[in-house]
Motif scaffolding. Structure first.
Motif, PDB file in Angstrom:
ATOM      1  N   GLU A 126      -4.230  -1.155   5.112  1.00 36.06           N
ATOM      2  CA  GLU A 126      -3.800  -0.963   3.714  1.00 36.06           C
ATOM      3  C   GLU A 126      -4.054   0.464   3.256  1.00 36.06           C
ATOM      4  O   GLU A 126      -3.194   1.081   2.621  1.00 36.06           O
ATOM      5  CB  GLU A 126      -4.526  -1.958   2.796  1.00 36.06           C
ATOM      6  N   ALA A 186       0.835  -1.194   0.000  1.00 41.11           N
ATOM      7  CA  ALA A 186       0.000   0.000   0.000  1.00 41.11           C
ATOM      8  C   ALA A 186       0.874   1.250   0.000  1.00 41.11           C
ATOM      9  O   ALA A 186       1.963   1.255   0.561  1.00 41.11           O
ATOM     10  CB  ALA A 186      -0.908  -0.006   1.220  1.00 41.11           C
ATOM     11  N   GLU A 187       0.371   2.273  -0.635  1.00 39.19           N
ATOM     12  CA  GLU A 187       1.108   3.529  -0.685  1.00 39.19           C
ATOM     13  C   GLU A 187       1.039   4.218   0.667  1.00 39.19           C
ATOM     14  O   GLU A 187      -0.015   4.290   1.297  1.00 39.19           O
ATOM     15  CB  GLU A 187       0.501   4.433  -1.763  1.00 39.19           C
ATOM     16  N   ARG A 188       2.170   4.708   1.123  1.00 39.92           N
ATOM     17  CA  ARG A 188       2.222   5.376   2.421  1.00 39.92           C
ATOM     18  C   ARG A 188       1.667   6.789   2.330  1.00 39.92           C
ATOM     19  O   ARG A 188       1.827   7.471   1.326  1.00 39.92           O
ATOM     20  CB  ARG A 188       3.659   5.399   2.925  1.00 39.92           C
ATOM     21  N   GLY A 206      -1.413   2.680   4.470  1.00 40.47           N
ATOM     22  CA  GLY A 206      -0.038   2.322   4.115  1.00 40.47           C
ATOM     23  C   GLY A 206       0.675   1.545   5.195  1.00 40.47           C
ATOM     24  O   GLY A 206       1.905   1.471   5.211  1.00 40.47           O
ATOM     25  N   ASP A 215      -1.921  14.735   3.037  1.00 44.54           N
ATOM     26  CA  ASP A 215      -2.870  13.816   2.397  1.00 44.54           C
ATOM     27  C   ASP A 215      -4.194  13.827   3.155  1.00 44.54           C
ATOM     28  O   ASP A 215      -4.228  14.102   4.361  1.00 44.54           O
ATOM     29  CB  ASP A 215      -2.344  12.371   2.410  1.00 44.54           C
TER      30      ASP A 215
END
Length: 157
Positions: A102, A2-4, A105, A9
């Motif tokens: 997920e 998963a993208e951190r 991240g 964000d």
């Protein structure tokens, strides 16, 4: 993997069951700072140390405007036992399918004793009152993490 998340964000909203089976939600614009910490397994030495550190710092974190929630892939019953045994007074949330981990991240490749596998990455994400990531820390150490977090947030020790 998963993208951190990074500072600025949008923090993913979620609803998970706590140790008593009640739904707990984090949604954008909650109006409070929330420390969302991910830990691999309730009642293990490192996770117990980290949870007790959060418990012992909870009053000062809350007085500084921060709520705390812990998230693990453990089932609700195990979280209830852990919370009772350690007298934890903040929500422990069950993310058995690791969907929230997920999204944050905090689920990905780990290495232990030469083996590589998918699992929960000890992580802490601070979500501001507007639902934005104020701080994202991954692969944190269980011991001393809360003290470091307090320093990073510029809170009194």
């Amino acid at each position: 993997m998963a993208e951190r998340l990074v500072t600025g964000d949008d923090a993913p909203g979620f609803t998970l069951k706590d140790a008593s089976g009640k739904d707990v939600s984090l949604s954008p614009g909650s109006g409070r700072n929330t420390v969302v910490y991910f830990y691999p397994a309730a009642a293990t030495p490192g996770c117990t140390k980290e949870a007790c550190d959060f418990r012992d710092s909870l009053a000062s974190l809350q007085s500084a405007g921060y709520d705390v929630v812990g998230i693990s892939p453990d089932p609700v019953a195990k979280l209830a036992k852990f919370a009772a045994a350690e007298e934890l007074t903040f929500p422990l949330l069950s993310d058995e399918d690791h969907a929230v981990a997920e999204a944050y991240g905090a689920w990905g490749e780990k290495k232990n004793y030469g083996k590589t596998y998918q699992g929960l990455i000890r992580s802490t994400i601070v979500v501001d009152p507007d639902g934005k990531v104020a701080l994202a820390q991954y692969n944190v150490r269980a011991t001393g993490h809360v003290a470091k977090l307090r320093r990073d947030l510029k809170l009194d020790a």
